[in-house]
Design a protein around this motif. Structure first.
Motif, PDB file in Angstrom:
ATOM      1  N   TYR A  32       2.925   6.014  48.112  1.00 33.81           N
ATOM      2  CA  TYR A  32       3.500   5.522  46.855  1.00 33.81           C
ATOM      3  C   TYR A  32       3.287   4.027  46.828  1.00 33.81           C
ATOM      4  N   ARG A  93       4.601   2.449  50.268  1.00 33.48           N
ATOM      5  CA  ARG A  93       5.703   3.113  50.948  1.00 33.48           C
ATOM      6  C   ARG A  93       5.188   3.953  52.116  1.00 33.48           C
ATOM      7  N   ASP A  96      10.363   6.064  54.276  1.00 27.58           N
ATOM      8  CA  ASP A  96      11.315   5.544  53.294  1.00 27.58           C
ATOM      9  C   ASP A  96      11.385   4.029  53.280  1.00 27.58           C
ATOM     10  N   LYS A  97      10.409   3.354  53.864  1.00 32.29           N
ATOM     11  CA  LYS A  97      10.425   1.909  53.801  1.00 32.29           C
ATOM     12  C   LYS A  97       9.285   1.403  52.924  1.00 32.29           C
ATOM     13  N   ILE A  98       9.597   0.346  52.203  1.00 32.78           N
ATOM     14  CA  ILE A  98       8.605  -0.310  51.363  1.00 32.78           C
ATOM     15  C   ILE A  98       8.011  -1.467  52.155  1.00 32.78           C
TER      16      ILE A  98
ATOM     17  N   SER B  48      16.830   1.606  56.832  1.00 29.09           N
ATOM     18  CA  SER B  48      17.175   2.566  55.789  1.00 29.09           C
ATOM     19  C   SER B  48      18.305   3.452  56.296  1.00 29.09           C
ATOM     20  N   TYR B  98      14.097  10.682  47.372  1.00 33.67           N
ATOM     21  CA  TYR B  98      12.890  10.278  48.076  1.00 33.67           C
ATOM     22  C   TYR B  98      11.811  11.307  47.765  1.00 33.67           C
ATOM     23  N   GLN B 105      13.148   2.386  44.503  1.00 30.14           N
ATOM     24  CA  GLN B 105      14.164   1.581  45.157  1.00 30.14           C
ATOM     25  C   GLN B 105      14.528   0.424  44.237  1.00 30.14           C
TER      26      GLN B 105
END
Lengths: 110, 116
Positions: A32, A93, A96-98, B48, B98, B105
């Motif tokens: 993403y 991405r 779950d981290k950008i 996270s 997600y 986000q």
């Protein structure tokens, strides 16, 4: 490699012109690709985003072009306006981290 | 439009002191994040949090850092013993989901932390 490389570092464009910011990545696990706009003293705000199975996405004056084979993507801002002057971050991405690029400081001349 | 809020907007502390940065994510969001941005540099992922536990953390997020969701609305970042290099803008973010269309986000306005 978890980096996203962004260029140019700064960009000056005449009002009404096209602003183009380029990014490249290595990790094919990125799933993403968002672009964020940040004004001084503010948090990054999502501008537009794309998934790697799409080659182009357009929202108003903002277009992402995505080249999966080249692992490159770019943001085009058409009819650039002084209000577009901000720092733009490309990102990717992973889970779950950008992961953010280093940013492009865009200045639109009135 | 719902937004992520953060308090305080600015925090000045002495090296070695503990600080707690607070965030109120968007109410129906389930995923929570902390990022930081050292002045003039890029935004970096810290941690996270989902379902009351850390789901991922970066190398920056060492034992001096901890996160907590003490109630149904707040999400906090604690730095136990601040160092000079912890001076940065800290952003909280949240997402509804997600891997779906609700994956965006959303970032708060940030807390500028200055360690003296």
């Amino acid at each position: 490699q978890q980096q996203v490389k962004q260029s140019p570092q700064s960009l000056i464009v005449q009002k009404g012109g096209i602003s183009i910011i380029n990014c490249a990545y290595e990790n094919t696990a990125f799933d993403y690709f968002p672009w964020y706009q940040q004004f001084p003293g503010k948090g990054p705000a999502l501008l537009i985003a794309i998934r790697p199975d799409v080659s182009e996405k357009k929202e108003g004056r903002f277009t992402i072009s995505f080249n999966k084979s080249a692992k490159q993507f770019s943001l085009h801002i058409m009819d650039s306006q002084p209000g577009d002057s901000a720092t733009y971050f490309c990102a990717a991405r992973l889970w779950d981290k950008i992961i953010f690029g280093k940013g492009t400081r865009l200045h639109i001349l009135p | 439009e719902p937004e992520v809020t953060q308090t305080p907007s600015h925090q000045v502390t002495q090296m070695g002191q503990e600080v707690i940065l607070r965030c109120v994510p968007i109410s129906n969001h389930l995923y929570f994040y902390w990022y930081r941005q050292i002045l003039g540099q890029k935004v970096e992922f810290l941690v996270s949090f989902y379902n009351n536990e850390i789901s991922e953390k970066s190398e920056i997020f060492d034992d001096q850092f901890s996160v907590e969701r003490p109630d149904g609305s707040n999400f906090t970042l604690k730095i136990r013993s601040t160092k000079l290099e912890d001076s940065a803008m800290y952003f909280c973010a949240s997402s509804e989901d997600y891997g779906t269309v609700q994956e965006t986000q959303y970032f708060g306005p940030g807390t500028r932390l200055l360690v003296l």
